[in-house]
Design a protein around this motif. Structure first.
Motif, mmCIF file in Angstrom:
data_model
loop_
_atom_site.group_PDB
_atom_site.id
_atom_site.type_symbol
_atom_site.label_atom_id
_atom_site.label_comp_id
_atom_site.label_asym_id
_atom_site.label_seq_id
_atom_site.Cartn_x
_atom_site.Cartn_y
_atom_site.Cartn_z
ATOM 1 N N TYR A 68 0.801 -1.289 -0.137
ATOM 2 C CA TYR A 68 -0.080 0.039 -0.001
ATOM 3 C C TYR A 68 0.994 1.329 0.103
ATOM 4 C CZ TYR A 68 -3.738 -3.214 1.305
ATOM 5 O OH TYR A 68 -4.866 -4.228 1.297
ATOM 6 N N MET A 69 0.199 2.332 -0.512
ATOM 7 C CA MET A 69 0.797 3.459 -0.374
ATOM 8 C C MET A 69 -0.283 4.501 0.044
ATOM 9 S SD MET A 69 2.361 5.589 -3.648
ATOM 10 C CE MET A 69 3.257 7.342 -3.448
ATOM 11 N N TYR A 70 0.282 5.461 1.079
ATOM 12 C CA TYR A 70 -0.533 6.483 1.517
ATOM 13 C C TYR A 70 -0.206 7.765 1.049
ATOM 14 C CZ TYR A 70 -1.604 3.146 5.084
ATOM 15 O OH TYR A 70 -2.241 1.702 5.728
ATOM 16 N N ILE A 71 -1.515 8.445 0.504
ATOM 17 C CA ILE A 71 -1.293 9.781 -0.015
ATOM 18 C C ILE A 71 -2.313 10.583 0.557
ATOM 19 C CG2 ILE A 71 -1.216 11.155 -2.234
ATOM 20 C CD1 ILE A 71 -0.579 8.721 -3.775
ATOM 21 N N ALA A 72 -2.036 11.578 1.506
ATOM 22 C CA ALA A 72 -2.783 12.834 1.874
ATOM 23 C C ALA A 72 -3.943 11.808 2.584
ATOM 24 C CB ALA A 72 -3.401 13.570 0.760
ATOM 25 N N GLY A 73 -3.444 10.837 3.400
ATOM 26 C CA GLY A 73 -4.464 9.978 4.252
ATOM 27 C C GLY A 73 -5.456 8.876 3.389
ATOM 28 N N LEU A 76 -3.885 3.565 -0.731
ATOM 29 C CA LEU A 76 -3.930 2.977 -2.286
ATOM 30 C C LEU A 76 -3.255 1.551 -2.073
ATOM 31 C CD1 LEU A 76 -3.117 6.128 -4.295
ATOM 32 C CD2 LEU A 76 -5.207 5.006 -4.107
ATOM 33 N N LYS A 77 -3.863 0.611 -2.705
ATOM 34 C CA LYS A 77 -3.155 -0.558 -3.076
ATOM 35 C C LYS A 77 -2.495 -0.290 -4.298
ATOM 36 C CE LYS A 77 -3.915 -5.564 -2.920
ATOM 37 N NZ LYS A 77 -4.891 -6.636 -2.720
ATOM 38 N N LEU A 78 -1.150 -0.808 -4.246
ATOM 39 C CA LEU A 78 -0.073 -0.321 -5.240
ATOM 40 C C LEU A 78 -0.673 -1.075 -6.614
ATOM 41 C CD1 LEU A 78 3.243 -0.757 -3.412
ATOM 42 C CD2 LEU A 78 1.878 1.350 -4.165
ATOM 43 N N THR A 79 -1.076 -2.155 -6.350
ATOM 44 C CA THR A 79 -1.625 -3.224 -7.798
ATOM 45 C C THR A 79 -2.892 -2.589 -8.394
ATOM 46 O OG1 THR A 79 -2.477 -4.744 -6.070
ATOM 47 C CG2 THR A 79 -0.395 -5.073 -6.914
ATOM 48 N N SER A 80 -3.485 -1.888 -7.556
ATOM 49 C CA SER A 80 -4.814 -1.023 -8.123
ATOM 50 C C SER A 80 -4.655 0.137 -8.919
ATOM 51 C CB SER A 80 -5.757 -0.987 -6.788
ATOM 52 O OG SER A 80 -5.516 0.175 -6.328
ATOM 53 N N ASN A 101 -6.108 21.289 8.739
ATOM 54 C CA ASN A 101 -6.610 20.116 8.189
ATOM 55 C C ASN A 101 -6.017 19.682 6.973
ATOM 56 O OD1 ASN A 101 -8.708 20.099 10.417
ATOM 57 N ND2 ASN A 101 -9.568 21.707 9.296
ATOM 58 N N THR A 102 -4.890 20.096 6.605
ATOM 59 C CA THR A 102 -4.026 19.292 5.457
ATOM 60 C C THR A 102 -3.275 18.067 5.956
ATOM 61 O OG1 THR A 102 -3.785 21.693 4.452
ATOM 62 C CG2 THR A 102 -2.357 19.894 3.643
ATOM 63 N N VAL A 103 -3.315 17.036 5.104
ATOM 64 C CA VAL A 103 -2.791 15.988 5.454
ATOM 65 C C VAL A 103 -1.526 15.941 4.269
ATOM 66 C CG1 VAL A 103 -2.618 13.364 5.693
ATOM 67 C CG2 VAL A 103 -4.400 14.843 6.189
ATOM 68 N N LEU A 104 -0.275 15.936 4.726
ATOM 69 C CA LEU A 104 0.781 15.624 3.868
ATOM 70 C C LEU A 104 1.352 14.302 3.715
ATOM 71 C CD1 LEU A 104 2.632 19.047 4.839
ATOM 72 C CD2 LEU A 104 1.247 18.616 2.835
ATOM 73 N N SER A 105 1.779 13.851 2.573
ATOM 74 C CA SER A 105 2.179 12.425 2.468
ATOM 75 C C SER A 105 3.902 12.405 2.178
ATOM 76 C CB SER A 105 1.696 11.861 1.151
ATOM 77 O OG SER A 105 1.819 12.612 -0.094
ATOM 78 N N ILE A 106 4.392 11.113 2.267
ATOM 79 C CA ILE A 106 5.852 11.118 2.190
ATOM 80 C C ILE A 106 6.744 11.834 2.634
ATOM 81 C CG2 ILE A 106 7.378 10.545 -0.034
ATOM 82 C CD1 ILE A 106 5.194 9.966 -1.646
#
Length: 160
Positions: A68-73, A76-80, A101-106
Motif C-alpha cells: 500500500y501507499m498512503y497519499i494525503a490520508g 491506495l493498494k499499489l496493484t490497483s 486540516n491538510t494531510v501531507l504525504s511521503i
C-alpha cells in the motif's frame, strides 16, 4: 540502524549492507530474522557491530515491501493503480489553504506549505494537481496544497 542490502551471495549465505552512514557491513544469513525476504536492494534494520575483519551487522531484519501507499490520508493498494497524471489548473489566488486540516504525504513537513500571499480580487494562480486512476475506475485528485506532487510522482514512478 537502517541500511540497504547491496550484495547477496545466496549460495554462500552472506552479503553486505550499506548503512545509513555509507559504510559497508558484512552480514550472515544466521543473523537475519526473516531470511526468506533477503534480496538485493531490500531495506533492512540491524544492530551495528564489528568482527575480526571489520564492520558487520547482527539482528538484521528485512523490511517487507508494502502493498500500500498512503497519499494525503488515502490508502491506495499499489496493484490497483492503473495510471497517474500531473496537470495544472487555474484557481482563484485567494482560495484558502487550510493548514490545520491538510494531510501531507511521503514525509513532507507541515511548514513546507507555502504561506498565502496577499491576492488581488479575481487574481488567479496555477495549481499543480495529481490525478490517480485505479483499475476499479476511481480517480483520486490531490493538489500541491495537500501533497508534494513531485515527491509523490517520484515514488509512483519507482514502483513501476
Amino acid at each position: 540502524m537502517n541500511g540497504t542490502i547491496t550484495t547477496w551471495f545466496d549460495d554462500k549465505g552472506f552479503g553486505f549492507i550499506k548503512d545509513e552512514n555509507g559504510d559497508n557491513r558484512y552480514f550472515h544469513v544466521i543473523k537475519v530474522a526473516n531470511p526468506d525476504l533477503i534480496k538485493k536492494d531490500a531495506a533492512v534494520t540491524f544492530e551495528p557491530t564489528t568482527n575480526n575483519k571489520g564492520l558487520s551487522a547482527f539482528a538484521v531484519k528485512v523490511i517487507p515491501d508494502s502493498k500500500y501507499m498512503y497519499i494525503a490520508g488515502e490508502r491506495l493498494k499499489l496493484t490497483s493503480i492503473k495510471s497517474f497524471l500531473v496537470y495544472s489548473e487555474e484557481v482563484p489566488a485567494d482560495a484558502p489553504i487550510d493548514k490545520e486540516n491538510t494531510v501531507l504525504s511521503i514525509g513532507i513537513l507541515m511548514n513546507s506549505i507555502r504561506p498565502k500571499s496577499a491576492a488581488e480580487p479575481n487574481e488567479m494562480r496555477s495549481l499543480k494537481k495529481l490525478a490517480i486512476t485505479t483499475f476499479q475506475g476511481t480517480t483520486l485528485t490531490f493538489s500541491e496544497d495537500e501533497i508534494d506532487v513531485e515527491a509523490t510522482v517520484k515514488k509512483l514512478q519507482s514502483l513501476k
